[in-house]
Design a protein around this motif. Structure first.
Motif, mmCIF file in Angstrom:
data_model
loop_
_atom_site.group_PDB
_atom_site.id
_atom_site.type_symbol
_atom_site.label_atom_id
_atom_site.label_comp_id
_atom_site.label_asym_id
_atom_site.label_seq_id
_atom_site.Cartn_x
_atom_site.Cartn_y
_atom_site.Cartn_z
ATOM 1 N N THR A 55 0.996 -1.294 0.366
ATOM 2 C CA THR A 55 0.174 0.180 -0.140
ATOM 3 C C THR A 55 0.973 1.466 -0.193
ATOM 4 O O THR A 55 1.664 0.871 0.452
ATOM 5 C CB THR A 55 -1.058 -0.016 1.137
ATOM 6 O OG1 THR A 55 0.097 0.206 2.060
ATOM 7 C CG2 THR A 55 -1.625 -1.199 0.838
ATOM 8 N N TRP A 56 -0.155 2.260 -0.500
ATOM 9 C CA TRP A 56 0.851 3.110 -0.631
ATOM 10 C C TRP A 56 -0.017 5.032 -0.464
ATOM 11 O O TRP A 56 -1.431 4.794 -0.649
ATOM 12 C CB TRP A 56 2.174 3.701 -1.201
ATOM 13 C CG TRP A 56 1.560 3.428 -2.643
ATOM 14 C CD1 TRP A 56 0.553 4.890 -3.582
ATOM 15 C CD2 TRP A 56 1.355 2.047 -3.938
ATOM 16 N NE1 TRP A 56 0.149 3.769 -4.883
ATOM 17 C CE2 TRP A 56 0.464 2.803 -5.076
ATOM 18 C CE3 TRP A 56 1.179 0.940 -3.575
ATOM 19 C CZ2 TRP A 56 0.278 1.742 -6.255
ATOM 20 C CZ3 TRP A 56 1.405 -0.182 -5.057
ATOM 21 C CH2 TRP A 56 0.393 0.947 -5.912
ATOM 22 N N GLY A 57 0.339 6.189 -0.500
ATOM 23 C CA GLY A 57 -0.364 6.964 -0.497
ATOM 24 C C GLY A 57 -0.003 8.070 0.822
ATOM 25 O O GLY A 57 0.436 7.400 1.868
ATOM 26 N N GLU A 58 -0.675 9.138 1.057
ATOM 27 C CA GLU A 58 -0.470 9.439 2.524
ATOM 28 C C GLU A 58 -1.470 8.347 3.405
ATOM 29 O O GLU A 58 -0.946 8.315 4.804
ATOM 30 C CB GLU A 58 -0.798 10.965 2.892
ATOM 31 C CG GLU A 58 -0.157 12.361 1.878
ATOM 32 C CD GLU A 58 -0.304 13.371 1.375
ATOM 33 O OE1 GLU A 58 -1.371 13.720 1.903
ATOM 34 O OE2 GLU A 58 0.043 13.965 1.239
#
Length: 242
Positions: free
Chosen positions: A168-171
């Motif tokens: 997973t990624w993103g802020e």
């Protein structure tokens, strides 16, 4: 003049020696990564032998003991006592209750699936297709979630597997990768990708179908992980009922 001729002669000798050395290195260069290495295969000490069905036998050597599991850096597949495959370019992991797996092809041959350790990535399956006493094909498949089961109520058995560990990624960790579940039907001629069912199930998980391969180039909402986990649980439950 004599000195000039002597220097030219030394240059020619040096060039000849260099060419000779280069030619010698070319003739003994090491195999490229992943290339089959059969030289001296008969001399490798065999440390584990697995008798399979359909006249097949898997022999393993070059053992590496990691306490909780063992890997083998040499594998040889025999069909009716004859060698059809020998390799030392992978790390084979035979401890699974599911693998090595033999799928008959109906012509006296079979597909043999052997688990390959690909750390730190997810393991995968090396598919060895044996036909007419010879190795006809090799391929790479994802490891399966569970033993075969009738997953789409069509009367045939299916295996299902996916390629990688999810990330997973993103802020807010709001995105994940495209990690499709691939469904394989067991047919009288061996395994066959069930394209229609694969499309249908992954469309339900990811919103639309992006193909049969893993990809990090597509931003998938992380909410898809819940749907994927539910489908994996369904597959495991279906296999447990057999």
């Amino acid at each position: 003049m004599n000195m000039l001729r002597m220097r030219m002669g030394l240059v020619v000798l040096a060039m000849a020696a260099s060419l000779h050395a280069a030619h010698g290195q070319e003739g003994t260069k090491a195999p490229a990564a992943g290339e089959k290495q059969r030289t001296g295969a008969s001399e490798v000490p065999i440390q584990q032998t697995i008798d399979l069905s359909n006249g097949l036998k898997l022999e393993l050597g070059h053992e590496a003991d990691y306490t909780t599991f063992k890997l083998y850096r040499f594998a040889r597949l025999l069909h009716n006592g004859q060698q059809v495959y020998a390799d030392s370019s992978y790390e084979y992991e035979p401890q699974s209750s599911l693998y090595p797996l033999v799928i008959p092809t109906g012509d006296g041959g079979a597909e043999v699936l052997v688990e390959v350790n690909d750390r730190p990535n997810k393991n995968y399956l090396l598919q060895l297709v044996v036909s007419n006493g010879k190795l006809a094909k090799t391929d790479k498949l994802p490891t399966f979630v569970a033993p075969a089961a009738d997953l789409n109520a069509d009367g045939a058995l299916e295996y299902a597997g996916f390629w990688a560990f999810n990330e997973t990624w993103g802020e807010e960790k709001e995105y994940t990768d495209y990690n499709p579940i691939i469904y394989y039907t067991v047919t009288p001629k061996g395994l066959k990708v069930n394209s229609d069912y694969t499309r249908k199930q992954n469309d339900a998980i990811f919103g639309f179908f992006h193909g049969f391969e893993y990809s990090q180039q597509i931003d998938i909402p992380a909410s898809a992980l819940k749907k994927q986990a539910e489908e994996i649980q369904r597959i495991e439950k279906a296999a447990g009922k057999r």
